[in-house]
Design an enzyme around this catalytic site. Structure first.
Site, short mmCIF file in Angstrom:
data_model
loop_
_atom_site.label_atom_id
_atom_site.label_comp_id
_atom_site.label_asym_id
_atom_site.label_seq_id
_atom_site.Cartn_x
_atom_site.Cartn_y
_atom_site.Cartn_z
N ASP A 276 1.05 -9.32 -1.51
CA ASP A 276 0.20 -8.32 -0.84
C ASP A 276 0.99 -7.71 0.31
O ASP A 276 1.82 -8.39 0.93
CB ASP A 276 -1.08 -8.97 -0.30
CG ASP A 276 -1.99 -7.95 0.37
OD1 ASP A 276 -2.58 -7.14 -0.37
OD2 ASP A 276 -2.08 -7.96 1.60
N GLU B 248 0.70 -5.21 3.91
CA GLU B 248 -0.04 -4.45 4.92
C GLU B 248 0.85 -3.29 5.34
O GLU B 248 2.06 -3.45 5.48
CB GLU B 248 -0.40 -5.32 6.12
CG GLU B 248 -1.28 -6.51 5.78
CD GLU B 248 -2.60 -6.11 5.14
OE1 GLU B 248 -3.10 -5.00 5.44
OE2 GLU B 248 -3.12 -6.89 4.32
N HIS C 23 -7.25 -9.11 5.36
CA HIS C 23 -6.31 -8.01 5.58
C HIS C 23 -5.04 -8.48 6.28
O HIS C 23 -4.43 -7.71 7.03
CB HIS C 23 -6.97 -6.87 6.36
CG HIS C 23 -8.05 -6.18 5.59
ND1 HIS C 23 -7.80 -5.38 4.51
CD2 HIS C 23 -9.39 -6.19 5.76
CE1 HIS C 23 -8.95 -4.90 4.05
NE2 HIS C 23 -9.93 -5.40 4.77
N ASP D 276 -4.29 -12.82 2.02
CA ASP D 276 -4.80 -12.07 0.88
C ASP D 276 -4.08 -12.45 -0.40
O ASP D 276 -4.68 -12.49 -1.48
CB ASP D 276 -4.65 -10.56 1.14
CG ASP D 276 -5.67 -10.05 2.15
OD1 ASP D 276 -6.38 -10.89 2.74
OD2 ASP D 276 -5.74 -8.83 2.35
#
Length: 577
Positions: A27, A29, A168, A173
């Protein structure tokens, strides 16, 4: 003649068993939604094989630019946190080594893989050629709407009882996505999916029930109309429409029908009832009416048209804005319909920003005397409860609100625009975004209502459009409701056909409000048909018009403000230019 001898396939031919596949679930960000304009702020990845975690990769990344405030609110990652973090060009080689030979897994994989490919291109690396599995796409194929309302990561994590809650942050995540992946693999195993190749190409084959019930489509005619799947008691399970009923109904019993919810419905269905219609518009309207009347449990939209709400400017000496579920035959002014009370509340807040109407709920008369609330001290209300305003003075504000609801929303637009400009200048972007969304709800609803009222105010309208065989599809519309539909053959004289259709059309007695005879969706169907190429007006009893300074002139500015915005970007205020 030779004898064919069966040969057992190799493992390569059979595919890679899922328990032997190394997955890297990752994942990212980022500072925004576009790889071309934004940068990575964090990478988190978990390597799993045979259900066991064999490694993790996690690092903050210096994006080389300030992190937008709304991203910081969403992720908790601040500029200070990434100041000492490595740039992506230093992190990328390690990450590429970590994923070597593995199958990549991500939730909404195109987003995350897109950023990795962009970084590879910028750094001169070949983009990863790893197989990719998207857990969001797989969930949409496996789970029904009855099981989960949506396929967001947080929703799926709760459904599969993940021990890690998505927050998040990249590694958290990714860990949650691992558990979602394992839950989905367990579910597809029931469909005979045991290899990576089967998982990536997962499309369900027709179920035994689909094959067994193909005979239900045998007697369906090849004509436009509506079809109703019914159970053994005759209860409607699903209602649909088609220009060719036979072809459409037969498709439900083939491999092309992959929706879990519909496959479940087919297992219950015992018959399909066709309703042949004269025109496509009639079929569309009949479908809406049947869904609203029978409320089939396998239809998702238009099942509860009665559950709309309205914003009402009450009919009393000192009117106020009230959210109601019923339009009455009174002298009140209505704005709507809204699909939810939240939408109506947003519109009410927007209108209160522009017009100093009282916000208390009790009825006030000219003789009422009580202490004013704080809104009076803030200049947001003229305090008629204390006798500071007469009925006439307050009525001027009520008339402004009435005009903004029915004719010209310009005052509301101007008031909210000024407030957004002030908030943006103070860098209060999230508050500005809230006001922008409220204004969007108000303007779009007002534009929709004015467009609907332009038709619902006409007692009778007859229009025709050319059909495929050279004839004409003719429709009679009364107060926005489809009252009759017919087909005139090619070369026939139109007057007898039109007169006969009008004479046999449904008698429509209008009720109160902007939608006196039909639900909004039906009138919108008619309006879309009237806007289609080739439609000709035959008769119009009344005037078909919209306000010169109506909401339609502002709706384009609202729509442009949302164009190209990713969901995360919509949290940040943007001028309505």
């Amino acid at each position: 003649m030779g004898v064919e001898i069966g040969v057992q396939g190799t493992l390569d031919e059979l595919g890679t068993p899922l328990d032997q596949v190394t997955f890297v679930v990752f994942d990212l960000e980022t500072t925004g939604g576009s790889p071309a304009e934004h940068a990575i702020t964090e990478i988190g990845a978990v390597k799993v094989r045979g259900g066991e975690v064999v490694g993790e990769f996690a690092t903050l990344v210096d994006p080389g630019r300030p992190i937008p405030p709304f991203i910081t609110v969403l992720t908790g990652i601040t500029d200070v946190m990434v100041t000492a973090a490595p740039r992506v060009e230093r992190v990328l080689p390690s990450f590429l080594e970590f994923i070597r030979g593995a199958t990549l897994v991500a939730h909404n994989a195109p987003f995350d893989v897109g950023f990795i490919k962009a970084c590879c291109q910028a750094g001169g690396y070949a983009p990863p050629a790893n197989p990719v599995v998207d857990t969001a796409d797989l969930a949409r194929r496996v789970l029904t709407r009855d099981e989960v309302p949506n396929c967001k990561l947080a929703t799926l994590a709760r459904f599969f009882r993940s021990s890690t809650e998505p927050c998040h942050r990249a590694l958290a995540d990714a860990r949650a996505t691992v558990e979602v992946l394992h839950g989905l693999i367990e579910r597809v195993g029931a469909y005979g999916v045991h290899t990576l190749e089967e998982l990536r190409g997962f499309v369900r084959a027709p179920t035994p029930e689909q094959k067994r019930k193909r005979h239900l489509a045998a007697a369906i005619p090849s004509a436009p109309g509506v079809y109703v799947f019914e159970d053994e008691r005759g209860e409607a399970l699903y209602v649909g429409k088609s220009g060719d009923l036979r072809t459409r109904v037969r498709s439900y019993f083939t491999a092309s029908e992959t929706r879990p919810r519909i496959r479940e419905m087919i297992g219950i269905a015992e018959r399909v009832r066709p309703i042949v219609c004269a025109t496509a518009l009639e079929a569309e309207v009949r479908e809406l009416r049947l869904i609203g009347a029978t409320k089939p449990r396998y239809n998702r939209r238009s099942r509860f048209p009665e559950k709309v709400v309205w914003l009402k400017l009450t009919d009393e000496p000192f009117p106020r804005l009230s959210i109601v579920r019923e339009v009455k035959a009174d002298a009140a002014t209505y704005l709507g319909p809204f699909t939810s009370s939240r939408g109506a509340e947003d519109a009410r807040t927007a209108l209160h920003e522009a017009v100093p109407l009282r916000q208390c709920t009790e009825r006030i008369t000219p003789r009422t005397r009580r202490s004013a609330c704080a809104l009076a001290e803030m200049g947001r209300c003229g305090a008629p409860c204390e006798g500071r305003q007469t009925v006439g003075e307050y009525g001027a504000h009520a008339e402004t609100a009435r005009s903004a609801m029915e004719h010209d929303p310009g005052p509301v637009f101007a008031a909210l625009q000024a407030r957004m400009d002030r908030l943006a200048a103070e860098q209060r972007y999230e508050e500005a975004a809230v006001d922008r969304d409220r204004l969007a709800v108000y303007v779009r609803t007002a534009a929709r209502m004015q467009r609907l009222r332009s038709l619902t105010g006409i007692p009778e309208l007859v229009a025709a459009s050319p059909s495929f065989d050279g004839g004409w599809d003719i429709h009679v519309v009364r107060h926005g409701r489809l009252a009759a539909a017919g087909v005139m053959p090619r070369g026939a004289h139109p007057v007898p056909y039109v007169d006969a259709l009008v004479a046999t059309a449904e008698t429509v007695t209008p009720g109160p409000g902007p939608l006196p005879a039909a639900i909004a969706e039906e009138t919108e169907c008619v309006l879309r048909w009237l806007d289609s190429p080739g439609v000709r007006l035959v008769r119009v009893d009344g005037t078909w018009s919209t306000p010169a300074r109506g909401a339609g002139r502002l709706k384009g500015r609202i729509d442009r403000a949302y164009q190209g915005l990713e969901p995360r970007q919509r949290r940040e205020g943007r001028p309505l230019t």
